[in-house]
Write a protein that holds these residues in place. Structure first.
Motif, short mmCIF file in Angstrom:
data_model
loop_
_atom_site.label_atom_id
_atom_site.label_comp_id
_atom_site.label_asym_id
_atom_site.label_seq_id
_atom_site.Cartn_x
_atom_site.Cartn_y
_atom_site.Cartn_z
N HIS A 1 0.81 -1.23 0.00
CA HIS A 1 0.00 0.00 0.00
C HIS A 1 0.84 1.27 0.00
O HIS A 1 0.40 2.30 0.51
CB HIS A 1 -0.93 0.00 1.22
N VAL A 2 2.05 1.23 -0.56
CA VAL A 2 2.89 2.43 -0.57
C VAL A 2 3.15 2.91 -1.99
O VAL A 2 3.04 2.15 -2.95
CB VAL A 2 4.24 2.21 0.16
N ASP A 3 3.50 4.19 -2.09
CA ASP A 3 3.79 4.79 -3.39
C ASP A 3 5.25 4.67 -3.77
O ASP A 3 5.60 4.70 -4.96
CB ASP A 3 3.41 6.27 -3.37
N VAL A 4 6.12 4.57 -2.77
CA VAL A 4 7.56 4.50 -3.05
C VAL A 4 8.27 3.76 -1.93
O VAL A 4 7.83 3.80 -0.77
CB VAL A 4 8.16 5.92 -3.24
N LEU A 5 9.34 3.07 -2.28
CA LEU A 5 10.19 2.38 -1.30
C LEU A 5 11.54 3.08 -1.26
O LEU A 5 12.18 3.27 -2.30
CB LEU A 5 10.38 0.91 -1.69
N LEU A 6 11.96 3.46 -0.06
CA LEU A 6 13.26 4.08 0.15
C LEU A 6 14.07 3.14 1.04
O LEU A 6 13.63 2.76 2.13
CB LEU A 6 13.08 5.43 0.84
N VAL A 7 15.24 2.73 0.55
CA VAL A 7 16.11 1.81 1.30
C VAL A 7 17.40 2.54 1.62
O VAL A 7 18.07 3.05 0.73
CB VAL A 7 16.39 0.52 0.50
N MET A 8 17.77 2.57 2.92
CA MET A 8 18.94 3.35 3.32
C MET A 8 19.78 2.61 4.36
O MET A 8 19.26 2.07 5.33
CB MET A 8 18.51 4.71 3.90
N GLY A 9 21.09 2.59 4.11
CA GLY A 9 22.03 2.11 5.11
C GLY A 9 22.02 0.63 5.36
O GLY A 9 22.30 0.19 6.47
N THR A 10 21.70 -0.15 4.35
CA THR A 10 21.74 -1.60 4.51
C THR A 10 22.39 -2.25 3.30
O THR A 10 22.14 -1.84 2.15
CB THR A 10 20.34 -2.20 4.73
N SER A 11 23.21 -3.26 3.55
CA SER A 11 23.85 -4.01 2.47
C SER A 11 22.90 -5.02 1.84
O SER A 11 23.23 -5.64 0.84
CB SER A 11 25.08 -4.74 3.01
#
Length: 245
Positions: free
Chosen positions: A181-191
């Protein structure tokens, strides 16, 4: 329009944002990244064994001695949210529906004020009795070298609420439901090294959700993302914030 402008526009236009975070988000707060090439994890390859559910039940006394040292529990309350945590809070303050799904166990997302946080790998801030499920605070854990359950007739040694190696991951279905149910996925600081957490971007790609990766170094999952930045996270959010505000 440059790369950062494009990312800012995507986030700006999104009503709902899911954010996956890893240890790289907390390093600016002084919390070590156990899995980075320079992190504490590389000092002792036996940590995976000692931080396992198997070892806890084999020798809970020695487990707690090692656990407190490895996770530096005595320092936990000295850590404060950094600019990256604050960036996520500003997105929520701007009226976006923000859901954070974090591998981090330090509680800094909640401390920063984000209201919807899924602690995928549990939390350092509590421990529970494996026999009666009574819950205890970090203060109680730190006041006692070996924390025992105080419930009448129990007295078992507490187990931390961190997901140990060998424990079941219970938050994966909840995380996937958020991505539905989201418009965008932001991924930060993970390998994106750890399974099944690293399956979440694959699920988002399958769902056709626009995805952004911001990390200090390349990952094996970068191909899944529409936009990828390899740079210091604090620097990126400092440059990104004015473009979104």
């Amino acid at each position: 329009m440059n790369h950062l402008d494009q990312i800012a526009k995507i986030i700006q236009q999104a009503n709902s944002v899911a954010i996956l975070t890893g240890a790289g988000v907390s390093t600016a707060s002084g919390i070590p990244d156990f899995r980075s090439s320079e992190g504490l994890w590389t000092e002792d390859h036996a940590r995976e064994y000692y931080m396992s559910s198997q070892y806890f039940f084999k020798d809970p006394v020695d487990f707690w001695n090692k656990y407190k040292r490895i996770f530096r529990l005595k320092l936990l309350k000295n850590y404060q949210p950094n600019k990256v945590h604050q960036f996520f809070k500003r997105l929520e303050d701007a009226g976006k529906d923000v859901a954070i799904i974090t591998q981090n166990v330090d509680g800094l997302h909640q401390l920063a004020g984000n209201s919807r946080v899924v602690e995928y790998h549990g939390t350092l801030n509590q421990a529970s009795c494996p026999s009666c499920q009574a819950s205890y605070s970090l203060d109680y854990v730190m006041e006692n070298e070996i924390p025992y359950c105080q419930e009448p007739g129990c007295g078992d040694i507490l187990k931390p609420d961190v997901v140990l190696f060998g424990d079941m991951i219970t938050a994966h279905d909840e995380a996937e439901a958020i991505l539905d149910h989201v418009d965008v996925l932001l991924v930060m600081g993970t390998s994106l090294f750890v399974t099944p957490f690293n399956l979440l971007p694959e699920y988002a790609a399958y769902r056709g959700i626009p995805a952004i990766m911001i990390n200090g170094e390349p990952t094996g999952k970068d191909y899944l993302f529409n936009h990828v930045i390899h740079d210091d996270l604090s620097k990126v959010v400092r440059e990104l914030s004015p473009l979104i505000d």
